[in-house]
Design a protein around this motif. Structure first.
Motif, PDB file in Angstrom:
ATOM      1  N   CYS A  72       4.166  -3.836  -1.619  1.00 53.76           N
ATOM      2  CA  CYS A  72       3.952  -4.698  -2.770  1.00 53.76           C
ATOM      3  C   CYS A  72       3.468  -3.908  -3.970  1.00 53.76           C
ATOM      4  CB  CYS A  72       2.949  -5.780  -2.438  1.00 53.76           C
ATOM      5  SG  CYS A  72       1.286  -5.127  -2.222  1.00 53.76           S
ATOM      6  N   MET A  73       3.101  -2.690  -3.763  1.00 51.75           N
ATOM      7  CA  MET A  73       2.711  -1.766  -4.838  1.00 51.75           C
ATOM      8  C   MET A  73       1.342  -2.063  -5.433  1.00 51.75           C
ATOM      9  SD  MET A  73       5.382   0.234  -5.331  1.00 51.75           S
ATOM     10  CE  MET A  73       7.134   0.277  -5.026  1.00 51.75           C
ATOM     11  N   ILE A  86       4.629   5.146  -3.891  1.00 50.27           N
ATOM     12  CA  ILE A  86       5.373   4.354  -2.918  1.00 50.27           C
ATOM     13  C   ILE A  86       6.804   4.174  -3.419  1.00 50.27           C
ATOM     14  CG2 ILE A  86       5.469   2.191  -1.640  1.00 50.27           C
ATOM     15  CD1 ILE A  86       2.542   1.768  -2.453  1.00 50.27           C
ATOM     16  N   CYS A 120      -5.276  -4.793  -0.878  1.00 55.15           N
ATOM     17  CA  CYS A 120      -4.084  -4.965  -0.040  1.00 55.15           C
ATOM     18  C   CYS A 120      -4.020  -6.379   0.561  1.00 55.15           C
ATOM     19  CB  CYS A 120      -4.073  -3.941   1.073  1.00 55.15           C
ATOM     20  SG  CYS A 120      -2.638  -4.104   2.128  1.00 55.15           S
ATOM     21  N   GLU A 122      -2.084  -7.453   2.887  1.00 62.74           N
ATOM     22  CA  GLU A 122      -1.626  -7.441   4.273  1.00 62.74           C
ATOM     23  C   GLU A 122      -2.603  -6.711   5.206  1.00 62.74           C
ATOM     24  OE1 GLU A 122       1.384  -8.697   5.408  1.00 62.74           O
ATOM     25  OE2 GLU A 122       1.683  -9.566   3.425  1.00 62.74           O
TER      26      GLU A 122
END
Ligand code: SF4
Ligand code: SF4
Lengths: 166, 339
Positions: A72-73, A86, A120, A122
């Motif tokens: 997702c950067m 990334i 993050c 996740e």
């Protein structure tokens, strides 16, 4: 309370000759010699950091061998040191659509702030307990996916620690 | 004649080796004590418990590049560390480390040169040692070095006066300039520290100033003067200055022990030990132990007392130490006049 400043005139004769004061100091340093020392003999005696310690950032690897990261950067965006690079790519495996084809952290730039872990969505990037980072060239300092991916089981402690505060 | 020559050469070799190795280990001792005072352990990696650290230090100094600043006066720049070391070592020549000893039916004085003006010899040599520092500061062509050198000269000259005057008290009690006589006059517990407490304090403070140790290490005050007079020195030449500093410390302790702590005397030792050889050897050990304790004191002071400011240093030197030493002479004189 403001402590009154001691001027030379407030001292009595013995204090002004310094001699008693010097002997007080000497007795303090002499007693120090026999006190317990705090040195850790480092390479032999390792330090076990507490779980809140921010070591090098690592990627969580799921049981099936892929990373949790969905590219997702956000971490690359938030990183104050611009250490994360990334490259996202498409994937249809494992119920996610994006994955990082390339995920690199430049460990010479990273300042171990932990922003990437915080941002993050996740829980895919976490700070590990490792602090012994040695490299002999600048290229070696760029950690790719091979070095960053760590199995989830090993990071369980940190993941649970993070849960407490979310 | 030849025998005397051999004897002197042997003595010189022994004294020299002992002195040079003990100053190397003094550096280790200093680092260890510093570490212990600061709740650390100190060097303990090279050899058993770090005992080979001096060798490692030496290796490091030898392999370093020897830099001479561009506009330095090369000859004097090379000469001054040599002056410092040579003078530091030659002071040892007159210090008696033990009583006359009998080996193979020969009487041997445990002193390289039995000079009858031993104290004057020491005083004159310590004044020459200013040259090593002042010249090194001047020849480096660097303002910090120069300031360090100048400070050192001023400091040494001012403290030399009170040092010399403090010694006069000792000379008055012993009635001799010969160091051996001075030691012998302190037999039993008639140590000069009890007879001359004021003189002792003056002499002690002056020796700290003479050896450039904290609290009087202004010539190399790091915050203001970088490294002081040895800022521009590197490699072995820096090592020589280092060696000279620690040798000076040993010599200063040896002189203090000789003048004020009864030298090699063990109080009433001859009552317990009958064999003369054993007595002589224990006397040597008592000298060494006394010097060791004095060195420990030197080091402990370094890690306890902060550095004086320059004006404070001069104030202490001229306004306190100098009158005190005069007072000491006066009191001693009156004492001897009355009794
Ligand atoms: S810890 Fe901070 S500096 Fe290091 S990668 Fe993460 S966000 Fe960047
Ligand atoms: S924030 Fe997390 S999911 Fe997003 S790119 Fe970074 S590691 Fe991957």
């Amino acid at each position: 309370m403001i402590k009154k400043q001691i001027r030379k005139n407030d001292l009595n004769f013995f204090q002004r000759t310094y001699i008693t004061e010097i002997f007080k100091g000497l007795s303090l340093t002499f007693r120090k010699i026999f006190q317990k020392k705090f040195t850790r003999q480092y390479p032999e005696e390792k330090w076990n950091p507490p779980i809140s310690f921010r070591g090098r950032p690592v990627l969580v690897q799921e049981k099936n061998g892929t990373e949790r990261c969905v590219a997702c950067m956000l971490c690359a965006r938030v990183c104050p040191a611009l250490a994360i690079e990334i490259q996202a790519d498409e994937t249809f495996e494992y119920s996610k659509e994006r994955y990082p084809k390339k995920f690199e952290i430049n460990m010479l730039r990273c300042i171990f702030c932990g922003f990437c872990e915080e941002v993050c969505p996740e829980e895919a990037i976490v700070m590990s307990q490792e602090f012994e980072l040695v490299f002999s060239s600048q290229d070696e300092a760029i950690f790719g996916k091979d070095k960053l991916l760590i199995p989830k089981e090993k990071l369980q402690n940190r993941l649970e620690f993070l849960r407490q505060y979310r | 004649m030849f025998e005397v020559f051999i004897e002197s050469v042997l003595k010189i070799i022994i004294f020299f080796t002992v002195l040079i190795s003990s100053s190397a280990y003094l550096v280790l001792l200093e680092r260890k004590i510093c570490a212990y005072v600061q709740d650390r352990i100190g060097p303990n990696r090279v050899g058993f418990k770090g005992l080979l650290q001096p060798l490692a230090d030496l290796l490091k100094l030898v392999t370093k590049e020897d830099i001479v600043p561009k506009n330095a006066n090369k000859f004097i720049h090379h000469l001054s560390p040599i002056i410092s070391v040579a003078i530091a070592f030659s002071t040892m020549a007159v210090i008696p480390v033990g009583d006359t000893i009998e080996i193979f039916g020969k009487e041997i004085k445990l002193q390289i040169a039995d000079v009858n003006i031993g104290i004057l010899y020491i005083l004159s040599l310590t004044s020459i040692s200013v040259y090593g520092i002042a010249l090194s500061g001047w020849s480096s062509n660097n303002k910090y070095s120069l300031l360090g050198g100048l400070r050192s000269s001023a400091q040494m000259i001012s403290y030399e006066i009170s040092m010399g005057l403090a010694i006069i008290g000792v000379v008055m009690t012993a009635g001799s300039l010969e160091l051996d006589e001075i030691v012998k006059s302190q037999a039993g517990f008639k140590w000069n520290i009890f007879l001359q407490p004021i003189g002792f304090i003056v002499f002690l403070v002056a020796s700290f100033a003479e050896t450039n140790r904290t609290p009087f290490d202004l010539p190399e005050a790091e915050p203001e003067l970088v490294g002081g007079y040895h800022t521009e020195y590197s490699g072995l030449k820096f090592g020589l200055f280092f060696l000279a500093e620690y040798t000076n410390m040993i010599i200063a302790s040896a002189i203090i022990v000789t003048l004020y702590f009864g030298g090699w005397q063990i109080p009433f030792g001859e009552n317990f030990i009958s064999s003369s050889v054993v007595l002589s050897i224990t006397q040597i050990f008592s000298f060494l132990i006394k010097v060791g304790l004095m060195l420990f004191f030197f080091i402990l002071v370094r890690w306890t007392v902060p550095r004086f400011r320059y004006d404070q240093l001069m104030n202490v030197g001229w306004k306190i130490m100098f009158p005190l030493s005069l007072l000491n002479i006066l009191i001693t004189g009156i004492f001897y006049f009355l009794f």
